[in-house]
Design a protein around this motif. Structure first.
Motif, mmCIF file in Angstrom:
data_model
loop_
_atom_site.group_PDB
_atom_site.id
_atom_site.type_symbol
_atom_site.label_atom_id
_atom_site.label_comp_id
_atom_site.label_asym_id
_atom_site.label_seq_id
_atom_site.Cartn_x
_atom_site.Cartn_y
_atom_site.Cartn_z
ATOM 1 N N LEU A 61 0.817 -1.245 0.241
ATOM 2 C CA LEU A 61 0.013 -0.077 -0.022
ATOM 3 C C LEU A 61 0.870 1.372 0.137
ATOM 4 O O LEU A 61 1.728 1.407 0.800
ATOM 5 N N GLU A 62 0.432 2.291 -0.782
ATOM 6 C CA GLU A 62 0.993 3.302 -0.791
ATOM 7 C C GLU A 62 0.766 4.262 0.707
ATOM 8 O O GLU A 62 -0.348 3.880 1.139
ATOM 9 N N ASN A 63 1.864 4.766 1.206
ATOM 10 C CA ASN A 63 1.302 5.297 2.563
ATOM 11 C C ASN A 63 0.758 6.531 2.245
ATOM 12 O O ASN A 63 1.193 7.588 2.548
ATOM 13 N N ASP B 97 7.439 5.848 2.721
ATOM 14 C CA ASP B 97 6.389 6.051 1.268
ATOM 15 C C ASP B 97 5.673 4.989 1.091
ATOM 16 O O ASP B 97 4.501 5.275 0.444
ATOM 17 N N TYR B 98 5.791 3.852 1.596
ATOM 18 C CA TYR B 98 4.703 2.779 1.350
ATOM 19 C C TYR B 98 4.722 1.786 2.443
ATOM 20 O O TYR B 98 5.619 1.984 3.449
#
Lengths: 145, 425
Positions: free
Chosen positions: A9-11, A40-41
């Motif tokens: 997942l993208e953060n 970032d993620y």
């Protein structure tokens, strides 16, 4: 050996909620969840009652999901219970990549879930040492597909 | 020089030039024969529009010496382009070329208001890049005290600026800002120094950046222009009016053409800048398409110079970016990504300013089949992608791994670059 759902997942705000909502809407129930994050993620690891179905549902919804083999050990829910398991692994040179725990609501056992580079060797090692491994049938219904 | 006299001089030089390249450079001869252009038929400056263009790929195909118009024994120096897009282009200078180049840089410095009484700190890189040695010889030609510091070691740059009583600073505009910041960190106020003017080039910059530099360093900031294929710095320069760059038209013919039709556009209209070198011996270029976008400012300049001015370069006809002075094509990033398992060749380049320096963040999609469960595997992937892209571009960058299919797909030309550098500068 247990199949765990891993989701990349993208953060970003709302992304984790979207994942949970997608699983919930499909009638899939999560038993344990852990988020590993960088700036970032994140990688979300989930024990879900139907892992293959969960993966398919998430991929259809545009998420990136995969299944990872992890080991689940049932240990007595008491002080030091987990230490015994980790010591047994360490004595055999098995390094834990990541791990998380949850407590079985029905009984007095804690379930320790962990990932190692060589899950087969770890399972054998712990079995030989007398630990109770929780199999897929115990934790969730194996999917038909 | 009166316009008519200038044009007469240009025509004489142009006639000699096309004959010279036709005789001495096989690539030009082939090109002209194929286009049915006979150099002897060129009788007016208007005839220039019948002459075929030269593009960077032509020069590249001639690597290294294919476009030299004199024997190698007559070449005394070579420089080259950065070569970030693959093959570098090599440019050669005869003794006469170095002589004229020095004159033109001296003229550039004079345009900026410098004289033999000045102390010039040259912070452009010395080496194959044309900036350092170009400015150096020109500054000496002017008779100024010249300090060949070259790039890097910013604290030392500030120290020299202070200790040597520097009055003219020559560097890229982004480096000027870094020097200002570093001076502030060192507790030195540039306004208290004798520094009065900066000649800044090699990358595009904005009016707001000019204001920022002038405020921070207490200088008059002058835009200078050039490119290695045409000569290096010294092709055009702003004067102290700071409104457009005077093209040194006795040595360079400038045209603005419509990038689509390639027809010349009238003065004042925007298009691609095309240069013809009238006096270069080593590696003359005829109708070289720079890919830079600009326009001719038709009005006479208040300074009294009659050379026409081109407006500061505002963009490119191709997708080239200039990052910290280095030419970068986004397609280079794609080439790198194709070779790395675990990532998809979808990317987006986000350009911002971190302090005064360009900052590059490349968003790269993780491949759908990558075993992303382990963070350390992702971190290894991120590091590898960043290392390989930085190696290919010769610019350090940050990589952000993003979800597969999360970068917007485009039906037409992909939006590969988000340039936010103008904001906040």
């Amino acid at each position: 050996m247990v199949e765990q759902l891993s989701v990349f997942l993208e953060n970003a705000p709302g992304r984790l909620a979207g994942m949970c909502r997608t699983l919930g809407a499909a009638g899939l129930n999560m038993r344990a969840l852990m988020v590993a994050e960088t700036g970032d993620y994140g990688v979300v690891r989930v024990l879900v009652d139907r892992p293959h179905a969960a993966r398919a549902v998430l991929e259809d919804a545009g998420f990136t999901a995969s299944l990872t083999r992890v080991i689940a050990v049932e240990v007595p829910d008491r002080p030091g219970g987990l230490a015994d398991v980790v010591e047994a692994l360490g004595e055999h040179g098995l390094n834990v990549e990541y791990a998380y725990c949850y407590v079985e609501p029905a009984g007095d056992a804690a379930v320790y879930v962990f990932r190692v580079e060589d899950p087969d060797l770890a399972a054998k090692t712990l079995g030989d040492a007398g630990f109770g491994l929780a199999g897929a049938g115990r934790l969730y219904q194996p999917d038909a597909f | 020089m009166p316009r008519a006299q200038l044009e007469d001089l240009q025509l004489q030089r142009l006639k000699a030039l096309v004959t010279r390249v036709y005789q001495n450079v096989p690539a030009y001869r082939t090109k002209y024969d194929e286009a049915g252009f006979d150099p002897a038929s060129l009788q007016s400056l208007e005839d220039l529009r019948r002459v075929p263009f030269t593009v960077k790929d032509d020069l590249r195909a001639g690597y290294p010496y294919g476009f030299f118009a004199v024997p190698l024994r007559d070449i005394v120096r070579v420089h080259s382009s950065s070569g970030t897009t693959g093959q570098v282009t090599v440019v050669g200078y005869t003794r006469g070329d170095i002589d004229r180049w020095s004159d033109l840089i001296a003229r550039t410095l004079a345009c900026a208001g410098a004289t033999e009484d000045d102390i010039v700190q040259v912070t452009y890189g010395y080496g194959l890049f044309t900036g350092g040695l170009g400015l150096h010889y020109g500054s000496e030609r002017l008779g100024a005290l010249t300090i060949p510091v070259s790039g890097g070691n910013t604290k030392r740059q500030v120290q020299i600026l202070q200790d040597f009583g520097v009055t003219v600073l020559a560097c890229t505009p982004s480096y000027a800002l870094l020097i200002a910041e570093t001076a502030a960190e060192m507790g030195i106020d540039p306004h208290g120094l004798p520094l009065k003017v900066g000649v800044f080039g090699a990358e595009p910059w904005s009016e707001s950046m000019r204001t920022q530099i002038e405020d921070a360093l207490g200088v008059k900031a002058i835009d200078i222009y050039g490119l290695s294929e045409v000569m290096g710095p010294g092709v055009a320069s702003e004067c102290t009016e700071q409104h457009g760059l005077h093209v040194f038209e006795d040595h360079f013919l400038v045209e603005i053409v419509d990038p689509a039709s390639l027809e010349p556009v009238p003065d004042g209209e925007t298009g691609e800048v095309v240069f013809t070198t009238l006096t270069k011996e080593g590696i003359p270029v005829v109708r070289y398409r720079t890919r830079d976008i600009s326009r001719i400012i038709p009005e006479p300049c208040a300074c009294g110079r009659t050379f026409r001015r081109m407006e500061r370069v505002t963009g490119r006809t191709d997708d080239m970016l200039i990052i910290r002075g280095v030419n970068v094509y986004p397609s280079q990033i794609e080439q790198v990504l194709v070779g790395i398992p675990g990532v998809a060749p979808h990317y987006q380049v986000i350009l911002t300013k971190k302090g005064s320096m360009d900052h590059v963040e490349v968003h790269v999609e993780v491949g759908p089949d990558f075993a992303f469960d382990e963070i350390k595997a992702l971190e290894r992937l991120q590091k590898r992608v960043a290392g390989e892209i930085a190696g290919a571009l010769a610019v350090s960058i940050d990589v952000r791994l993003v979800e597969p299919k999360s970068i917007q797909r485009s039906e037409g030309k992909a939006k590969r670059v988000v340039d936010n550098r103008a904001e906040g500068s």
